[in-house]
Design an enzyme around this catalytic site. Sequence first.
Site, mmCIF file in Angstrom:
data_model
loop_
_atom_site.group_PDB
_atom_site.id
_atom_site.type_symbol
_atom_site.label_atom_id
_atom_site.label_comp_id
_atom_site.label_asym_id
_atom_site.label_seq_id
_atom_site.Cartn_x
_atom_site.Cartn_y
_atom_site.Cartn_z
ATOM 1 N N ARG A 1 7.730 7.104 -10.568
ATOM 2 C CA ARG A 1 6.563 7.110 -9.661
ATOM 3 C C ARG A 1 6.040 8.540 -9.581
ATOM 4 O O ARG A 1 6.620 9.380 -8.901
ATOM 5 C CB ARG A 1 7.003 6.621 -8.280
ATOM 6 C CG ARG A 1 5.891 6.578 -7.230
ATOM 7 C CD ARG A 1 6.455 6.105 -5.904
ATOM 8 N NE ARG A 1 5.432 5.771 -4.944
ATOM 9 C CZ ARG A 1 4.911 6.626 -4.068
ATOM 10 N NH1 ARG A 1 5.306 7.890 -4.053
ATOM 11 N NH2 ARG A 1 3.995 6.227 -3.217
ATOM 12 N N SER B 1 4.370 -4.778 -4.480
ATOM 13 C CA SER B 1 4.596 -4.299 -3.106
ATOM 14 C C SER B 1 3.927 -5.236 -2.109
ATOM 15 O O SER B 1 2.750 -5.563 -2.267
ATOM 16 C CB SER B 1 3.944 -2.928 -2.901
ATOM 17 O OG SER B 1 4.631 -1.934 -3.582
ATOM 18 N N LYS C 1 5.017 8.152 1.403
ATOM 19 C CA LYS C 1 3.865 7.448 0.846
ATOM 20 C C LYS C 1 2.629 7.827 1.629
ATOM 21 O O LYS C 1 2.632 7.775 2.865
ATOM 22 C CB LYS C 1 4.095 5.940 0.938
ATOM 23 C CG LYS C 1 2.949 5.105 0.407
ATOM 24 C CD LYS C 1 3.307 3.632 0.434
ATOM 25 C CE LYS C 1 2.099 2.807 0.001
ATOM 26 N NZ LYS C 1 2.480 1.508 -0.519
HETATM 27 N N1 3NM Z 1 6.108 2.066 -0.691
HETATM 28 P P1 3NM Z 1 11.222 6.720 1.187
HETATM 29 S S1 3NM Z 1 7.078 2.679 1.558
HETATM 30 C C1 3NM Z 1 6.554 4.023 -2.122
HETATM 31 O O1 3NM Z 1 5.883 -0.014 2.151
HETATM 32 C C2 3NM Z 1 6.645 3.305 -0.841
HETATM 33 O O2 3NM Z 1 5.227 -0.390 0.132
HETATM 34 C C3 3NM Z 1 6.260 1.612 0.544
HETATM 35 O O3 3NM Z 1 9.966 6.313 0.280
HETATM 36 C C4 3NM Z 1 5.757 0.311 0.978
HETATM 37 O O4 3NM Z 1 12.405 6.024 0.656
HETATM 38 C C5 3NM Z 1 7.240 3.797 0.308
HETATM 39 O O5 3NM Z 1 11.320 8.225 1.012
HETATM 40 C C6 3NM Z 1 7.926 5.128 0.451
HETATM 41 O O6 3NM Z 1 10.860 6.357 2.585
HETATM 42 C C7 3NM Z 1 9.416 5.031 0.286
#
Ligand code: 3NM
Length: 206
Positions: free
Chosen positions: A40, A109, A138
């Site tokens: 990503r 997602s 994000k």
């Molecule tokens: N997508 P971390 S939350 C890339 O809700 C991403 O679809 C999300 O990163 C969604 O593990 C997210 O650091 C970020 O919180 C995840």
Amino acid sequence: MSRLRLPPLYAIVDPLDTDRAPTALAAAYLAGGARLLQLRLKDAPAPTLYTTALALRAVTRAMGALLVVNDRPDVAAAVDADGVHLGQDDVPVAVARVVLGPDRFVGVSTHDLDEARAALDAGADYLGVGPIYDTTSKAAALPARGLPLLRAVRALTDRPLVAIGGIDRDTAPAVRAAGADAVAMIGALARAADPTAAVRDVIARL
Ligand code: 3NM
């Protein structure tokens, strides 16, 4: 494709603001036992994304690990990745299938039950479900959904679910117990003092 099986840790290779190289993170995660990497790189130019994906394909293949490319079916196909992960703003599942053919998987997602139902109807091979907890990784992340959304999506399908958003080594077991086949992590791995040890620790807890 036959039913997809995902390893319990869905390790996302995204350096965030750490200045770590994606290839170094990937090597560290694989050394810790990760057997699925998603690449990503939201802000990378396409040539950089492509060459990084090629490098990750080589190291994942050598370790028998799966490789998923975020957002870009074309890059996933070009490097012979195992699958692509689509956000709500990416091309539809059917378009990704045209690009990727029948043997690679497509994840989507989802952030509420309507999106989950739509992704299932579209034929997604797995669903991302989140954000489970608050996240800063994000841009424009939605408010945390907690475990209730995960449980509700679990009740809809037996396709694999990947929980995402603010998950760390302490919360990962409860997230899995609530119905996630895999837990996705960015910050908990990329920001760890020792990413290899962090992956090893999470996998042991799962
Ligand atoms: N997508 P971390 S939350 C890339 O809700 C991403 O679809 C999300 O990163 C969604 O593990 C997210 O650091 C970020 O919180 C995840």
